[in-house]
Design a protein around this motif. Structure first.
Motif, PDB file in Angstrom:
ATOM      1  N   THR A   2     -16.048 -37.236  -4.735  1.00  0.00           N
ATOM      2  CA  THR A   2     -16.169 -38.322  -5.703  1.00  0.00           C
ATOM      3  C   THR A   2     -17.472 -38.215  -6.485  1.00  0.00           C
ATOM      4  O   THR A   2     -17.477 -38.446  -7.709  1.00  0.00           O
ATOM      5  N   ASP A   3     -18.572 -37.874  -5.819  1.00  0.00           N
ATOM      6  CA  ASP A   3     -19.848 -37.762  -6.523  1.00  0.00           C
ATOM      7  C   ASP A   3     -19.802 -36.675  -7.616  1.00  0.00           C
ATOM      8  O   ASP A   3     -20.385 -36.853  -8.688  1.00  0.00           O
ATOM      9  N   GLN A   4     -19.095 -35.597  -7.357  1.00  0.00           N
ATOM     10  CA  GLN A   4     -18.955 -34.535  -8.365  1.00  0.00           C
ATOM     11  C   GLN A   4     -18.184 -35.047  -9.574  1.00  0.00           C
ATOM     12  O   GLN A   4     -18.519 -34.741 -10.721  1.00  0.00           O
ATOM     13  N   VAL A   5     -17.144 -35.852  -9.313  1.00  0.00           N
ATOM     14  CA  VAL A   5     -16.353 -36.413 -10.417  1.00  0.00           C
ATOM     15  C   VAL A   5     -17.188 -37.423 -11.207  1.00  0.00           C
ATOM     16  O   VAL A   5     -17.159 -37.422 -12.439  1.00  0.00           O
ATOM     17  N   LEU A   6     -17.955 -38.260 -10.503  1.00  0.00           N
ATOM     18  CA  LEU A   6     -18.836 -39.214 -11.189  1.00  0.00           C
ATOM     19  C   LEU A   6     -19.823 -38.465 -12.081  1.00  0.00           C
ATOM     20  O   LEU A   6     -20.075 -38.879 -13.223  1.00  0.00           O
ATOM     21  N   LYS A   7     -20.370 -37.391 -11.568  1.00  0.00           N
ATOM     22  CA  LYS A   7     -21.319 -36.587 -12.345  1.00  0.00           C
ATOM     23  C   LYS A   7     -20.627 -35.990 -13.586  1.00  0.00           C
ATOM     24  O   LYS A   7     -21.196 -35.984 -14.676  1.00  0.00           O
ATOM     25  N   ALA A   8     -19.409 -35.519 -13.392  1.00  0.00           N
ATOM     26  CA  ALA A   8     -18.651 -34.947 -14.519  1.00  0.00           C
ATOM     27  C   ALA A   8     -18.338 -35.990 -15.578  1.00  0.00           C
ATOM     28  O   ALA A   8     -18.227 -35.680 -16.759  1.00  0.00           O
ATOM     29  N   LEU A   9     -18.214 -37.258 -15.153  1.00  0.00           N
ATOM     30  CA  LEU A   9     -17.944 -38.349 -16.100  1.00  0.00           C
ATOM     31  C   LEU A   9     -19.229 -38.898 -16.732  1.00  0.00           C
ATOM     32  O   LEU A   9     -19.164 -39.832 -17.514  1.00  0.00           O
ATOM     33  N   GLY A  10     -20.347 -38.355 -16.331  1.00  0.00           N
ATOM     34  CA  GLY A  10     -21.607 -38.774 -16.941  1.00  0.00           C
ATOM     35  C   GLY A  10     -22.430 -39.721 -16.082  1.00  0.00           C
ATOM     36  O   GLY A  10     -23.194 -40.523 -16.597  1.00  0.00           O
TER      37      GLY A  10
ATOM     38  N   GLU B   9      -5.976 -51.415 -20.334  1.00  0.00           N
ATOM     39  CA  GLU B   9      -6.074 -50.513 -21.482  1.00  0.00           C
ATOM     40  C   GLU B   9      -7.350 -49.669 -21.392  1.00  0.00           C
ATOM     41  O   GLU B   9      -7.306 -48.457 -21.571  1.00  0.00           O
ATOM     42  N   GLU B  10      -8.463 -50.343 -21.135  1.00  0.00           N
ATOM     43  CA  GLU B  10      -9.749 -49.638 -21.062  1.00  0.00           C
ATOM     44  C   GLU B  10      -9.784 -48.661 -19.888  1.00  0.00           C
ATOM     45  O   GLU B  10     -10.227 -47.530 -20.028  1.00  0.00           O
ATOM     46  N   PHE B  11      -9.313 -49.108 -18.749  1.00  0.00           N
ATOM     47  CA  PHE B  11      -9.445 -48.291 -17.551  1.00  0.00           C
ATOM     48  C   PHE B  11      -8.425 -47.157 -17.494  1.00  0.00           C
ATOM     49  O   PHE B  11      -8.648 -46.170 -16.806  1.00  0.00           O
ATOM     50  N   SER B  12      -7.327 -47.263 -18.228  1.00  0.00           N
ATOM     51  CA  SER B  12      -6.368 -46.154 -18.235  1.00  0.00           C
ATOM     52  C   SER B  12      -6.984 -44.914 -18.876  1.00  0.00           C
ATOM     53  O   SER B  12      -6.736 -43.790 -18.425  1.00  0.00           O
ATOM     54  N   SER B  13      -7.819 -45.097 -19.899  1.00  0.00           N
ATOM     55  CA  SER B  13      -8.478 -43.933 -20.505  1.00  0.00           C
ATOM     56  C   SER B  13      -9.506 -43.329 -19.546  1.00  0.00           C
ATOM     57  O   SER B  13      -9.685 -42.112 -19.522  1.00  0.00           O
ATOM     58  N   ILE B  14     -10.142 -44.180 -18.751  1.00  0.00           N
ATOM     59  CA  ILE B  14     -11.100 -43.675 -17.756  1.00  0.00           C
ATOM     60  C   ILE B  14     -10.369 -42.870 -16.689  1.00  0.00           C
ATOM     61  O   ILE B  14     -10.832 -41.809 -16.269  1.00  0.00           O
ATOM     62  N   VAL B  15      -9.209 -43.355 -16.267  1.00  0.00           N
ATOM     63  CA  VAL B  15      -8.409 -42.632 -15.272  1.00  0.00           C
ATOM     64  C   VAL B  15      -7.983 -41.279 -15.827  1.00  0.00           C
ATOM     65  O   VAL B  15      -8.024 -40.270 -15.103  1.00  0.00           O
ATOM     66  N   GLU B  16      -7.605 -41.223 -17.093  1.00  0.00           N
ATOM     67  CA  GLU B  16      -7.218 -39.954 -17.703  1.00  0.00           C
ATOM     68  C   GLU B  16      -8.395 -38.976 -17.716  1.00  0.00           C
ATOM     69  O   GLU B  16      -8.234 -37.790 -17.407  1.00  0.00           O
ATOM     70  N   LYS B  17      -9.577 -39.473 -18.075  1.00  0.00           N
ATOM     71  CA  LYS B  17     -10.772 -38.621 -18.077  1.00  0.00           C
ATOM     72  C   LYS B  17     -11.102 -38.153 -16.664  1.00  0.00           C
ATOM     73  O   LYS B  17     -11.469 -36.993 -16.455  1.00  0.00           O
TER      74      LYS B  17
ATOM     75  N   LYS C  39      -9.150 -32.143 -12.124  1.00  0.00           N
ATOM     76  CA  LYS C  39      -8.419 -30.875 -12.295  1.00  0.00           C
ATOM     77  C   LYS C  39      -9.387 -29.722 -12.569  1.00  0.00           C
ATOM     78  O   LYS C  39      -9.228 -28.624 -12.038  1.00  0.00           O
ATOM     79  N   LYS C  40     -10.389 -29.988 -13.383  1.00  0.00           N
ATOM     80  CA  LYS C  40     -11.377 -28.953 -13.703  1.00  0.00           C
ATOM     81  C   LYS C  40     -12.151 -28.540 -12.448  1.00  0.00           C
ATOM     82  O   LYS C  40     -12.334 -27.351 -12.189  1.00  0.00           O
ATOM     83  N   ILE C  41     -12.588 -29.524 -11.675  1.00  0.00           N
ATOM     84  CA  ILE C  41     -13.316 -29.237 -10.424  1.00  0.00           C
ATOM     85  C   ILE C  41     -12.413 -28.472  -9.462  1.00  0.00           C
ATOM     86  O   ILE C  41     -12.848 -27.508  -8.821  1.00  0.00           O
TER      87      ILE C  41
END
Length: 184
Positions: A175-183, A136-144, A150-152
């Motif tokens: 991956t590092d760009q996505v990690l940065k985008a996720l905070g 449940e928790e990780f599905s929202s992370i996958v969506e984010k 998609k934005k990148i």
């Protein structure tokens, strides 16, 4: 009626003579093929994202993991206590077995078996609940993460983003760009 191409080819053939006919034909066909090639030929831009790293290293993933661990800490401690009790009771039974009566030995063996069954059932329920909650928790992370990917992709004009590959060159790993985008 001959096409323009055929007329030019026959003129070249007459000028070159019959011995070089095959060479001339190959050259003309080669030039024709080059002229027909698309002018806009450009490389496809491909990126890669490691889902495993996103679900392990991103700030939202770490926060979710800590939240889940705190939520299940009490039940985990109860399971540990029950396992310790079973181990202690089994050791005590092994020590006392030679002096116990047959009925007492059977009674304690039954109690140990019941305790073991209870422990196994509780562990299974714990694991199922833990996995369900984690999903449940990780599905929202996958969506984010998908939204960030998609934005990148749109901003940097990627044609294809691949997740989870066998081998990947670091030059296409975003991956590092996505990690940065996720905070983080």
């Amino acid at each position: 009626m001959k096409s323009q191409f055929a007329l030019k080819l026959s003129a070249v053939n007459r000028a070159m003579g019959r011995g070089n006919r095959a060479l001339v034909l190959a050259a003309v066909l080669g030039l024709g093929a080059m002229a027909a090639a698309p002018v806009y030929a450009q490389a496809t831009k491909i990126g890669f994202v490691s889902t495993e790293r996103i679900l392990r290293d991103s700030k939202p993933a770490k926060a979710a993991q800590a939240k889940i661990e705190a939520e299940f800490k009490k039940r985990d401690d109860e399971l540990q206590n029950l396992a310790n009790r079973l181990r202690n009771d089994a050791q005590k039974f092994d020590k006392d077995a030679p002096v116990l009566s047959e009925s007492e030995r059977i009674k304690r063996q039954r109690q140990l078996a019941d305790l073991d069954s209870d422990l196994q059932r509780k562990r299974r329920e714990f694991q199922e609940d833990f996995n369900r909650r984690r999903n449940e928790e990780f599905s929202s992370i996958v969506e984010k993460a998908d939204a960030a990917i998609k934005k990148i992709a749109e901003q940097q004009n990627y044609d294809l983003i691949i997740q989870d590959a066998v081998t990947v060159s670091p030059r296409v790993d975003i991956t590092d760009q996505v990690l940065k985008a996720l905070g983080g």
